[in-house]
Design a protein around this motif. Structure first.
Motif, PDB file in Angstrom:
ATOM      1  N   GLN A  10       9.369   8.672   5.717  1.00  0.00           N
ATOM      2  CA  GLN A  10      10.436   9.142   6.923  1.00  0.00           C
ATOM      3  C   GLN A  10      11.444  10.090   5.842  1.00  0.00           C
ATOM      4  O   GLN A  10      11.326   9.981   4.554  1.00  0.00           O
ATOM      5  N   LYS A  60      12.153  -0.075   0.467  1.00  0.00           N
ATOM      6  CA  LYS A  60      12.543   0.107  -1.037  1.00  0.00           C
ATOM      7  C   LYS A  60      11.610   0.035  -2.351  1.00  0.00           C
ATOM      8  O   LYS A  60      11.621   1.211  -2.774  1.00  0.00           O
ATOM      9  N   LYS A  77       0.964  -1.340   0.167  1.00  0.00           N
ATOM     10  CA  LYS A  77       0.111  -0.247   0.085  1.00  0.00           C
ATOM     11  C   LYS A  77       0.814   1.267  -0.028  1.00  0.00           C
ATOM     12  O   LYS A  77       2.161   1.068   0.270  1.00  0.00           O
ATOM     13  N   VAL A  80      18.151  -2.755   3.599  1.00  0.00           N
ATOM     14  CA  VAL A  80      17.642  -4.170   4.403  1.00  0.00           C
ATOM     15  C   VAL A  80      16.176  -4.634   4.062  1.00  0.00           C
ATOM     16  O   VAL A  80      15.525  -3.691   3.571  1.00  0.00           O
ATOM     17  N   GLY A 112      10.211 -10.337  -1.835  1.00  0.00           N
ATOM     18  CA  GLY A 112       9.588  -8.857  -2.064  1.00  0.00           C
ATOM     19  C   GLY A 112       8.219  -8.871  -1.455  1.00  0.00           C
ATOM     20  O   GLY A 112       7.389  -7.862  -1.230  1.00  0.00           O
ATOM     21  N   SER A 119      12.694  -2.162   4.405  1.00  0.00           N
ATOM     22  CA  SER A 119      13.126  -0.660   4.716  1.00  0.00           C
ATOM     23  C   SER A 119      12.141   0.246   3.664  1.00  0.00           C
ATOM     24  O   SER A 119      12.268   1.388   3.852  1.00  0.00           O
ATOM     25  N   ARG A 164       9.687 -11.790   5.567  1.00  0.00           N
ATOM     26  CA  ARG A 164       8.483 -11.542   5.078  1.00  0.00           C
ATOM     27  C   ARG A 164       7.396 -11.160   5.909  1.00  0.00           C
ATOM     28  O   ARG A 164       6.337 -10.736   5.585  1.00  0.00           O
ATOM     29  N   TYR A 221      10.956  -1.272   8.555  1.00  0.00           N
ATOM     30  CA  TYR A 221       9.636  -1.017   8.976  1.00  0.00           C
ATOM     31  C   TYR A 221       8.598  -2.027   8.879  1.00  0.00           C
ATOM     32  O   TYR A 221       7.640  -2.124   9.754  1.00  0.00           O
TER      33      TYR A 221
END
Ligand code: ATP
Length: 776
Positions: free
Chosen positions: A204, A229, A197, A224, A710, A227, A742, A597
């Motif tokens: 941040q 990406k 989402k 990482v 992913g 994070s 995951r 996160y």
């Protein structure tokens, strides 16, 4: 803070209600306008003859704009904004109150922004402002000022639920201003229901800098797991599109590892109001480019082969992949391309009857020296055009040459004749013949040139590729010193065998696409203004160079994580070296993200413990965001059946706790299929995910580890963490790391027999319910 308890509640509530009233009014107005436009278009269509009619196009555009604005208003109705900043520009007395939302909303009558788009320049200070003194970059230059307030809202169904003030007094800068406040933790605490989402409300500071960084240079983000990406790469895309919205010719592309992943991320861009971005995999793009119906072996087969083969066999397989993805191989292709160029033309003159119009050497010289910036096949077309124009221009000389020839014949006839009367007829015939010939040559010149260029054997991408391995000279020269003659011979033999069976693999697509581009080129309209590449660590350098050819100006966002590079036999090991090699020393931005996160502190700690076991990898450890959860579990079971029973129990428990997405992750495909088969009757609504899967729909899934890369799930169950499955080999450690990372909230692991070495010594990072029972 609960909205009602906030001192400004009344004022904020009124403002929200006023905004919603405005949205509803504007929506009504625009819907009326849309109907007018619809009627107008119907009328225009009755009278216009072509689709390019100006009135038709203009009204269509107005209609599309109105529809888009209505859509944004509808989406904004229940949640018009998420933040507010009170900003006072330097040397001005007034303080602007700016509400920031996902879509910018503008009141045309009052000429004021109702809500400022999160991508607008001034919104930058909402994300990056950590102190009273702030600045942002506007098109006119830097604007400095003071931020008096930064406020975040939780609005649901048009109602104000929470208000968080990042800055509580004018003098005091709260820690929470650093962005890691309650608001974020609350957001991360939520359950996931499938797809990735948008995060516009909680971007941040460092993420914001990446999103907004200049698109002139390529940008690399090493981050990482978890994070953000993927998320920020897509937000960056939305940001760049917004700021380049006047360029209607611009094309954008997202390259992701597989269709499943594309499906998983497919909500974000439309949700951010961005349409028409080409979202594809390198594989699909390359196959479309080549335009041949070739079959590509599954990457999983290669991974399985590597995981299960003898050392030397695995070495040969991985060296072959490395070779195909290397820039040295690109050089070999370039060299062969130059050779082909030299031998492409038919070894003959361009002549008519016995007259040479242009000798071979001359044509060859023209071909080798003109239009060299173009790909090979368009150069043949250019040669054809050039020869026709040149010969047309030379027609005068050709005529003179023919006349000269005929004059000699006539003179000879005259010399031999006793009287002119007897040869008159012959002379007239010769003159007629001469004129006829001149006229004929003039007529047939274009066809003559066409015939000449048609004799050029048109190069074929796949044939060119086969030939690279058939005639081994160049490859040998380039690679034998690196990998040894014997190994190279074996590699080339294997590749030839595979290709003769028409078996292609992912690693063939880089060179095939490169060859195709060098042979046929790519029209400018098929190039991209910005390209986002996700999971970039799994690309090879040749594929990156190919992507460079697609880019108009090297504007890229590459995101990846070397710790998750499971295709290390072909992938990237060092961003600096790769970027220097591929972009030939061009400057690039590099960012490094270490905050995870996604997962709780407990999960991140376990993941860090696992990845540190990876020998030869200078692993970067993740820093969790302050969010606690249950400690991961490890369950030793007697057999497969017990593992199933335990997992069924766990899935039921997680479902009861309202966790919407749960994954059972197995190391490889065979195990995944078996576990799915055995769980199917016992767990409702369970799905198997394989490489063919294209749809990601949350719920309970059984998935192989390499495909889960992913993706994310509320709860993860890792099947079979025994020594036989996850050894200390790099690939195994990385796959276990991927599986664990995951999870957002819960991880449990199951095994029988001996525990994997990777997890040994990490017992303080997980709970072992069995053990606890025994010691009790
Ligand atoms: N600033 C943020 N605010 C809220 N959620 C965030 C933020 N940044 C990242 N996330 C969340 O963290 C999770 C991980 O994000 P994402 O999948 O983009 O990470 P990633 O680095 O690509 O992970 P991986 O390498 O494992 O694929 C997602 O649920 C995302 O919504």
């Amino acid at each position: 803070m609960q909205a009602e308890n906030h001192p400004d509640y009344i004022g904020e509530k009124e403002h929200l209600e006023e905004t919603i009233r405005w949205i509803e009014g504007e929506q009504k107005f625009l819907e009326g306008y849309e109907t007018i436009l619809k009627d107008r278009l119907r009328e225009i269509r009755k009278t216009v003859k072509t689709l390019t009619d100006e009135r038709l196009i203009a009204n269509q555009q107005l209609y599309q704009m109105a529809s888009r604005d209505i859509e944004h208003l509808k989406r904004s109705r229940n949640h018009p904004y998420f933040g507010r900043i009170d900003f006072q520009e330097a040397r001005r007395d007034d303080v602007e109150i700016i509400y920031i939302g996902k879509y910018g909303l503008h009141d045309r009558d009052r000429e004021i922004p109702v809500v400022v788009d999160w991508r607008a320049p001034i919104a930058d200070i909402y994300y990056s402002g950590h102190s009273r003194e702030v600045a942002y970059r506007a098109p006119s230059g830097e604007v400095k000022g003071q931020m008096h307030l930064k406020r975040r809202y939780e609005i649901e169904g048009g109602e104000l639920k929470e208000i968080y003030d990042d800055k509580t007094s004018e003098d005091k800068i709260e820690d929470s201003l650093k962005g890691k406040g309650d608001f974020l933790t609350e957001a991360l605490q939520k359950r996931t229901h499938g797809r990735l989402k948008e995060i516009v409300a909680t971007i941040q500071d460092q993420q914001n800098r990446i999103i907004r960084s200049n698109a002139i240079k390529p940008l690399v983000v090493q981050g990482v797991a978890g994070s953000g990406k993927t998320t920020i790469a897509l937000h960056r895309m939305a940001y760049l599109i917004y700021n380049n919205r006047r360029n209607t010719d611009a094309n954008y592309m997202v390259v992701a590892p597989n269709q499943l992943f594309l499906n998983y991320i497919s909500d974000i861009l439309p949700d951010l109001g961005v349409e028409n971005v080409c979202q594809t995999t390198f594989e699909d793009w390359a196959l479309q480019l080549i335009g041949k119906d070739i079959e590509i072996a599954k990457c999983a087969d290669k991974l399985n082969l590597l995981m299960n083969s003898e050392r030397e066999e695995a070495k040969i397989v991985s060296l072959a992949s490395k070779l195909k993805g290397s820039l040295l191989f690109k050089k070999v292709i370039d060299h062969r391309m130059r050779q082909l160029e030299k031998t492409l033309l038919p070894l003959e003159n361009l002549s008519v009857d016995d007259m040479v119009l242009l000798p071979y050497d001359k044509i060859q010289e023209i071909f080798l020296t003109s239009n060299v910036h173009l790909p090979l096949v368009p150069r043949i077309t250019k040669l054809n055009e050039y020869l026709k124009t040149r010969l047309k221009k030379e027609m005068k000389e050709i005529r003179e040459k023919i006349e000269e020839c005929y004059n000699i014949k006539i003179d000879r006839l005259k010399d031999q004749a006793k009287d002119t009367e007897t040869i008159r007829k012959d002379i007239i015939q010769l003159y007629d013949g001469r004129d006829e010939k001149i006229e004929r040559i003039k007529q047939i010149l274009p066809a003559l040139v066409d015939r000449y260029t048609e004799k050029i054997e048109k190069p074929d991408t796949i044939q060119f590729y086969y030939d690279l391995f058939r005639v081994q000279g160049e490859i040998e020269k380039a690679f034998a010193p690196k990998i040894g003659f014997d190994r190279l011979t074996q590699i080339c033999d294997d590749i030839r065998k595979q290709l003769s069976k028409e078996i292609f693999e992912n690693e063939d697509l880089g060179p095939l696409a490169y060859i195709h581009l060098k042979l046929f080129g790519l029209e400018d309209k098929n190039k991209y203004t910005h390209i986002v590449v996700d999971e970039a660590q799994d690309l090879d350098e040749l594929k990156m160079s190919v992507l460079r050819e697609l880019s108009i100006n090297d504007s890229f966002t590459f995101v990846g994580d070397l710790s998750q590079g499971i295709y290390s036999y072909r992938g990237i090991h060092n961003w600096t070296k790769t970027m220097e090699r591929v972009f030939q020393g061009r400057e690039y931005h590099y960012h490094f993200l270490t905050t995870s996160y996604r997962s709780t502190i407990e999960i991140v700690n376990l993941a860090n413990g696992v990845i540190q076991k990876c020998k030869g990898l200078d692993a970067i450890l993740a820093e969790p965001i302050f969010r606690h959860g249950e400690k991961p579990w490890l369950k030793k079971c007697e057999n497969h059946e017990e593992m199933l029973t335990q997992m069924v129990c766990r899935i039921r428990h997680l479902t009861k706790e309202a966790y919407g997405s749960i994954a059972v992750i197995c190391k490889d495909l065979d195990t995944t299929e078996k576990v799915y088969k055995d769980l199917k009757g016992r767990v409702e609504n369970i799905h198997l995910i394989t490489e063919q899967a294209t749809d990601f729909h949350g719920g309970v899934v059984v998935i192989p580890s390499y495909l889960s890369k992913g993706l994310e799930f509320d709860g993860v169950l890792v099947y079979g963490v025994d020594q036989g499955t996850y050894s200390m080999e790099e690939i195994d450690v990385k796959l276990l790391y991927i599986a664990i990372t995951r999870a957002l909230h819960r991880v449990s692991m199951y095994y029988q027999g001996d525990l994997s070495e990777v997890l040994k010594g990490l017992d303080d990072l997980y709970d072992e319910p069995n053990k606890r029972l025994k010691t009790k």
